[in-house]
Motif scaffolding. Structure first.
Motif, PDB file in Angstrom:
ATOM      1  N   THR A  17       0.838  -1.195   0.000  1.00  0.00           N
ATOM      2  CA  THR A  17       0.000   0.000   0.000  1.00  0.00           C
ATOM      3  C   THR A  17       0.873   1.245   0.000  1.00  0.00           C
ATOM      4  O   THR A  17       1.843   1.338   0.754  1.00  0.00           O
ATOM      5  CB  THR A  17      -0.910   0.007   1.249  1.00  0.00           C
ATOM      6  OG1 THR A  17      -1.678  -1.194   1.244  1.00  0.00           O
ATOM      7  CG2 THR A  17      -1.834   1.197   1.250  1.00  0.00           C
ATOM      8  N   PRO A  19       2.278   4.593   0.998  1.00  0.00           N
ATOM      9  CA  PRO A  19       2.209   5.312   2.275  1.00  0.00           C
ATOM     10  C   PRO A  19       1.612   6.717   2.150  1.00  0.00           C
ATOM     11  O   PRO A  19       1.199   7.297   3.144  1.00  0.00           O
ATOM     12  CB  PRO A  19       3.672   5.378   2.719  1.00  0.00           C
ATOM     13  CG  PRO A  19       4.476   5.168   1.498  1.00  0.00           C
ATOM     14  CD  PRO A  19       3.638   4.360   0.559  1.00  0.00           C
ATOM     15  N   CYS A  21      -0.992   7.786  -0.442  1.00  0.00           N
ATOM     16  CA  CYS A  21      -2.417   7.848  -0.790  1.00  0.00           C
ATOM     17  C   CYS A  21      -3.189   6.560  -0.480  1.00  0.00           C
ATOM     18  O   CYS A  21      -4.391   6.489  -0.731  1.00  0.00           O
ATOM     19  CB  CYS A  21      -2.579   8.210  -2.257  1.00  0.00           C
ATOM     20  SG  CYS A  21      -2.054   6.910  -3.381  1.00  0.00           S
ATOM     21  N   LEU A  22      -2.496   5.540   0.009  1.00  0.00           N
ATOM     22  CA  LEU A  22      -3.095   4.273   0.446  1.00  0.00           C
ATOM     23  C   LEU A  22      -3.661   3.405  -0.676  1.00  0.00           C
ATOM     24  O   LEU A  22      -4.436   2.490  -0.426  1.00  0.00           O
ATOM     25  CB  LEU A  22      -4.162   4.512   1.519  1.00  0.00           C
ATOM     26  CG  LEU A  22      -3.678   5.286   2.755  1.00  0.00           C
ATOM     27  CD1 LEU A  22      -4.824   5.509   3.721  1.00  0.00           C
ATOM     28  CD2 LEU A  22      -2.514   4.584   3.416  1.00  0.00           C
ATOM     29  N   HIS A  23      -3.266   3.639  -1.929  1.00  0.00           N
ATOM     30  CA  HIS A  23      -3.641   2.760  -3.033  1.00  0.00           C
ATOM     31  C   HIS A  23      -2.571   1.679  -3.192  1.00  0.00           C
ATOM     32  O   HIS A  23      -1.461   1.809  -2.695  1.00  0.00           O
ATOM     33  CB  HIS A  23      -3.776   3.556  -4.336  1.00  0.00           C
ATOM     34  CG  HIS A  23      -5.052   4.300  -4.423  1.00  0.00           C
ATOM     35  ND1 HIS A  23      -5.245   5.531  -3.849  1.00  0.00           N
ATOM     36  CD2 HIS A  23      -6.230   3.960  -5.016  1.00  0.00           C
ATOM     37  CE1 HIS A  23      -6.469   5.937  -4.086  1.00  0.00           C
ATOM     38  NE2 HIS A  23      -7.094   5.009  -4.792  1.00  0.00           N
TER      39      HIS A  23
END
Length: 85
Positions: A17, A19, A21-23
Motif C-alpha cells: 500500500t 504510504p 495515498c493508500l492505493h
C-alpha cells in the motif's frame, strides 16, 4: 545453498500500500535491472555487491521498485528471498 526471489520468479505476488495515498503500488522489478541496458542479463549475486543495498546479499533480500499509479510515489522495498538447497 542459494536464494530465490519469489517476486522475480513469479512464485508469489505482493500487495504493498502506498504510504502517501493508500492505493496499491505496482512492482516494477529489481532495482539492479535499471542500472543499464545489460543489467537484467548479468549475474544477480554480482550485481548485489554493487547495488548499494547491503541487506540484499547478506540477509537474502531482493530490492524491488514499487510505484503508485495514483500519486506516482516510488519506493524501494526489500523482499525476503527463499533459501533452497
Amino acid at each position: 545453498m542459494y536464494s530465490l526471489c519469489p517476486l522475480c520468479n513469479q512464485f508469489e505476488s505482493t500487495m504493498i500500500t502506498c504510504p502517501t495515498c493508500l492505493h496499491n503500488m505496482y512492482d516494477l522489478g529489481r532495482v539492479s535491472d535499471y542500472f543499464d541496458d545489460y543489467s537484467p542479463y548479468e549475474d544477480i549475486d554480482g550485481l548485489k555487491k554493487v547495488d548499494g543495498y547491503s541487506a540484499d546479499l547478506e540477509e537474502h533480500k531482493c530490492p524491488h521498485y514499487f510505484s503508485c499509479p495514483i500519486c506516482h510515489k516510488s519506493e524501494v522495498f526489500l523482499i525476503d528471498e527463499w533459501l533452497t538447497q
